[in-house]
Design an enzyme around this catalytic site. Structure first.
Site, short mmCIF file in Angstrom:
data_model
loop_
_atom_site.label_atom_id
_atom_site.label_comp_id
_atom_site.label_asym_id
_atom_site.label_seq_id
_atom_site.Cartn_x
_atom_site.Cartn_y
_atom_site.Cartn_z
CG ASP A 168 48.15 30.59 39.38
OD1 ASP A 168 48.45 31.57 38.54
OD2 ASP A 168 46.89 30.30 39.45
CG ASP B 275 47.79 37.04 34.60
OD1 ASP B 275 47.57 37.44 33.35
OD2 ASP B 275 46.96 37.20 35.51
CB THR C 17 40.42 40.79 27.94
OG1 THR C 17 40.73 41.34 29.18
CG2 THR C 17 38.78 41.26 27.92
NE ARG D 33 46.04 41.78 38.70
CZ ARG D 33 44.90 41.71 38.83
NH1 ARG D 33 44.23 42.90 39.22
NH2 ARG D 33 43.99 40.67 38.72
CD1 TRP E 15 49.28 40.31 35.11
CD2 TRP E 15 50.95 40.53 36.75
NE1 TRP E 15 48.61 40.09 36.36
CE2 TRP E 15 49.68 40.30 37.35
CE3 TRP E 15 51.93 40.97 37.58
CZ2 TRP E 15 49.51 39.99 38.78
CZ3 TRP E 15 51.85 40.66 39.07
CH2 TRP E 15 50.56 40.30 39.67
#
Length: 391
Positions: free
Chosen positions: A102, A166, A226, A238, A242
């Site tokens: 991240d 993501d 998932t 979402r 992404w």
């Protein structure tokens, strides 16, 4: 002849200015709230509407300073710059972190936006060091950057090397580092990761899985599952956002046609989906079993909106008009009382009604800081397009 943005069907420059001004006022009020908080990064609100904050590391910590930088670039309000500088500086130690993926979008949304506005050498140095830290998570065998480290969850699921959709959002930091340094390693890793994601994350209908697990010995995909969607084979909203944003960005950064082709395929899946509501704010999962009573996700809408606005500039006139129409409807919806807070309310977040992790009953139907960030970005992107068309 240039088109007149004021005659567009909806969401004119005047509409944008009104809502950008509201975002500025709400963000300054948020800054006042943070002055009394131990942890200085806004995350969401609790069931009583009170602000919930976090410390320096959580995947969302870059978004509020990022919003401040975007709004400062638009308004030149020094109050925004002062707060953006303060919050960004608190994130600087994360440039040396190697235990999470991240850091890519934490630093890109904060220092990356600051660098694009100010062209500051310190910002460039932070970006470069963060990129070096991020690529320690890259496996040449897999051809990807690892998303999550080993944990109880990975043991439970039998995961070896997990990559989530993501992770596409971290690649912009690498392409920025390449432009700063001319070190081709950063760009090559971004391309390899995007190519591996393109190969393994997408289904025949161009929807994406949330996570793919790879064999570290062979580099082959082992499992497709998932964590935040309704089911392994469902389309978590979402996650689709992404992917759309990530491949649109990678086309911008590399000019590679395959990324534009993939972005268009994802966009078509989203905008043509029979379960996309009329207000164009998607349900948290396109396959949620309780549609039309399922929660909608303003955060997914904001990300999709920002991506569609950018993508509209890379495609033919027919698709451009189609994507712009959806994006403007999303902005119109998000800016309505149904989704936009009143000044000083909603713990000073801009938008209401987002969904974080529905299966974990975490952050359901609450404000989320990244929804605000991509909403602000979408409005500024659209305004810049309008202004270009007026010239």
């Amino acid at each position: 002849m240039c088109k007149n943005p004021e005659k567009e069907q909806h969401f004119t420059i005047k509409d944008l200015d009104v809502n950008i001004d509201f975002a500025v006022k709400q963000s300054i009020l948020m800054g006042d709230l943070l002055a009394d908080s131990t942890n200085i990064f806004p995350r969401t609100a609790d069931e009583n509407g009170n602000l919930l904050t976090i410390g320096g590391y959580w995947w969302t910590t870059g978004f509020f300073p990022g919003s401040l930088w975007l709004l400062y670039a638009e308004t030149k309000d020094e109050n925004l710059k002062t707060l953006a500088d303060k919050l960004s500086s608190e994130l600087a130690p994360l440039q040396f972190s190697t235990d999470n993926h991240d850091i890519g979008w934490i630093i890109n949304s904060s220092f990356g936006n600051s660098y694009r506005i100010n062209e500051n050498r310190h910002d460039a140095d932070v970006i470069l060091q963060t990129a070096k830290s991020l690529i320690t998570r890259y496996s040449s065998t897999v051809g990807s950057i690892r998303s999550w480290d080993k944990s109880d969850r990975s043991e439970k699921n039998g995961w070896d090397f997990i990559v989530n959709i993501d992770n596409m959002m971290n690649l912009e930091l690498l392409t920025t580092a390449y432009r700063i340094s001319s070190d081709a390693v950063f760009l090559q890793i971004a391309i390899e990761h995007a190519d591996k994601t393109l190969k393994n994350h997408f289904r025949s209908d161009n929807s994406s899985y949330h996570v793919v697990d790879y064999d570290t010995l062979t580099g082959e995909a082992r499992k497709k599952q998932t964590v935040q969607g309704y089911a392994d084979d469902s389309s978590w909203a979402r996650g689709q956002a992404w992917g759309l944003y990530g491949f649109t960005m990678m086309y911008r950064e590399t000019g590679k046609q395959r990324y534009l082709d993939q972005a268009k395929l994802i966009a078509e899946f989203i905008v043509n989906h029979p379960r996309l509501p009329n207000d164009k704010i998607p349900y948290w999962d396109f396959d949620a079993p309780d549609i039309p009573n399922a929660n909608k996700d303003a955060s997914a809408a904001a990300i999709i909106c920002s991506a569609l606005i950018e993508l509209s500039q890379y495609v033919d006139n027919r698709l451009s008009a189609k994507y712009m129409s959806v994006a403007k409807q999303q902005l119109k919806s998000l800016s309505s009382p149904a989704y936009q807070a009143k000044l000083g309310e909603n713990a000073c977040f801009i938008l209401k009604h987002s969904v974080g992790a529905f299966p974990a009953n975490s952050e359901v139907d609450v404000p989320l800081i990244y929804a605000d960030y991509y909403y602000v970005e979408a409005m500024i992107r659209l305004k810049n397009i309008y202004l270009r068309n007026l010239k």
